[in-house]
Motif scaffolding. Sequence first.
Motif, PDB file in Angstrom:
ATOM      1  N   ASP A 131     -34.750  -4.784  -7.165  1.00 58.33           N
ATOM      2  CA  ASP A 131     -34.352  -4.262  -8.619  1.00 58.33           C
ATOM      3  C   ASP A 131     -33.161  -4.554  -9.011  1.00 58.33           C
ATOM      4  O   ASP A 131     -32.301  -4.917  -8.133  1.00 58.33           O
ATOM      5  CB  ASP A 131     -34.778  -2.708  -8.437  1.00 58.33           C
ATOM      6  N   ASP A 132     -32.736  -4.387 -10.191  1.00 54.94           N
ATOM      7  CA  ASP A 132     -31.410  -4.706 -10.642  1.00 54.94           C
ATOM      8  C   ASP A 132     -30.145  -3.872 -10.149  1.00 54.94           C
ATOM      9  O   ASP A 132     -29.180  -4.334 -10.536  1.00 54.94           O
ATOM     10  CB  ASP A 132     -31.550  -5.048 -12.245  1.00 54.94           C
ATOM     11  N   ASP A 133     -30.605  -2.726  -9.672  1.00 59.14           N
ATOM     12  CA  ASP A 133     -29.413  -1.863  -9.075  1.00 59.14           C
ATOM     13  C   ASP A 133     -29.245  -1.965  -7.699  1.00 59.14           C
ATOM     14  O   ASP A 133     -28.576  -0.986  -7.046  1.00 59.14           O
ATOM     15  CB  ASP A 133     -29.802  -0.303  -9.545  1.00 59.14           C
ATOM     16  N   VAL A 134     -30.029  -2.873  -7.157  1.00 59.92           N
ATOM     17  CA  VAL A 134     -29.641  -2.969  -5.591  1.00 59.92           C
ATOM     18  C   VAL A 134     -28.366  -3.694  -5.199  1.00 59.92           C
ATOM     19  O   VAL A 134     -28.071  -4.759  -5.765  1.00 59.92           O
ATOM     20  CB  VAL A 134     -30.940  -3.854  -4.918  1.00 59.92           C
ATOM     21  N   ARG A 135     -27.757  -2.977  -4.103  1.00 55.67           N
ATOM     22  CA  ARG A 135     -26.720  -3.917  -3.607  1.00 55.67           C
ATOM     23  C   ARG A 135     -26.940  -4.276  -2.242  1.00 55.67           C
ATOM     24  O   ARG A 135     -27.439  -3.343  -1.395  1.00 55.67           O
ATOM     25  CB  ARG A 135     -25.497  -2.808  -3.668  1.00 55.67           C
ATOM     26  N   LEU A 136     -26.775  -5.556  -1.744  1.00 57.98           N
ATOM     27  CA  LEU A 136     -26.935  -6.055  -0.658  1.00 57.98           C
ATOM     28  C   LEU A 136     -25.890  -5.980   0.364  1.00 57.98           C
ATOM     29  O   LEU A 136     -24.893  -6.201   0.168  1.00 57.98           O
ATOM     30  CB  LEU A 136     -27.449  -7.521  -0.795  1.00 57.98           C
ATOM     31  N   ILE A 159     -33.461   1.036   2.648  1.00 57.96           N
ATOM     32  CA  ILE A 159     -32.963   1.582   1.075  1.00 57.96           C
ATOM     33  C   ILE A 159     -32.094   2.640   1.502  1.00 57.96           C
ATOM     34  O   ILE A 159     -32.888   3.631   1.837  1.00 57.96           O
ATOM     35  CB  ILE A 159     -34.157   1.568   0.221  1.00 57.96           C
ATOM     36  N   ASP A 160     -31.111   2.841   1.089  1.00 63.01           N
ATOM     37  CA  ASP A 160     -30.406   3.853   1.188  1.00 63.01           C
ATOM     38  C   ASP A 160     -30.164   4.517  -0.295  1.00 63.01           C
ATOM     39  O   ASP A 160     -29.393   3.994  -1.030  1.00 63.01           O
ATOM     40  CB  ASP A 160     -28.791   3.615   1.581  1.00 63.01           C
ATOM     41  N   GLU A 161     -31.118   5.427  -0.548  1.00 63.87           N
ATOM     42  CA  GLU A 161     -31.075   6.089  -2.079  1.00 63.87           C
ATOM     43  C   GLU A 161     -29.627   6.803  -2.278  1.00 63.87           C
ATOM     44  O   GLU A 161     -28.973   7.336  -1.540  1.00 63.87           O
ATOM     45  CB  GLU A 161     -32.036   6.998  -2.058  1.00 63.87           C
ATOM     46  N   THR A 162     -29.178   6.345  -3.483  1.00 65.83           N
ATOM     47  CA  THR A 162     -28.004   7.232  -4.190  1.00 65.83           C
ATOM     48  C   THR A 162     -28.448   8.462  -4.899  1.00 65.83           C
ATOM     49  O   THR A 162     -27.558   9.257  -5.130  1.00 65.83           O
ATOM     50  CB  THR A 162     -27.140   6.163  -4.668  1.00 65.83           C
ATOM     51  N   LYS A 163     -29.630   8.378  -5.560  1.00 65.97           N
ATOM     52  CA  LYS A 163     -30.077   9.467  -6.407  1.00 65.97           C
ATOM     53  C   LYS A 163     -31.148  10.284  -5.955  1.00 65.97           C
ATOM     54  O   LYS A 163     -31.123  11.470  -5.941  1.00 65.97           O
ATOM     55  CB  LYS A 163     -30.391   8.790  -7.694  1.00 65.97           C
TER      56      LYS A 163
END
Length: 150
Positions: free
Chosen positions: A66-71, A95-99
């Motif tokens: 997705d466009d909001d993923v940081r690697l 995936i470490d969810e931030t929201k």
Amino acid sequence: LAQLPEGAEILVIDQSAPDQVAATAAFVAALSDTRVAHHVLDVPGLPNARNVGIARSRGDVLVFLDDDVRLHPGFFAGHLAEYGDPTVGAVAGRIDETKDRPNAAKTMNRVGRDGRVRTNLSGRSPVAIDTVKGANHSVRRRVFEQIGGY
């Protein structure tokens, strides 16, 4: 880009509003990297966007983000390492969810009997899971050929 394996490509499949498309196109152009291509979709929809990406790509293993993923460091290497096992058809990345908070105590991603997805992909050890999550997953091209895409 520094993590990108040799011979790999990045396809940005853009289904944004016209004013956002121009900004993304300018960003990709400013990269001046032939490994990155920008494709604008006329017909929006996530399955369509992924199928367009599959059709325009060349690799045997396709990674979707997705466009909001940081690697994290080693992102691509981590995905590709799992394909050393020829029985692996797809990989769900961590995936470490931030929201959103995980709604399962252990690492999993599966649909329950009630139709609700139970997910927690923040684990640090490889485990077998039932389904991937769109934000960070990879699939062998031959799997798409068998199932006909998304």
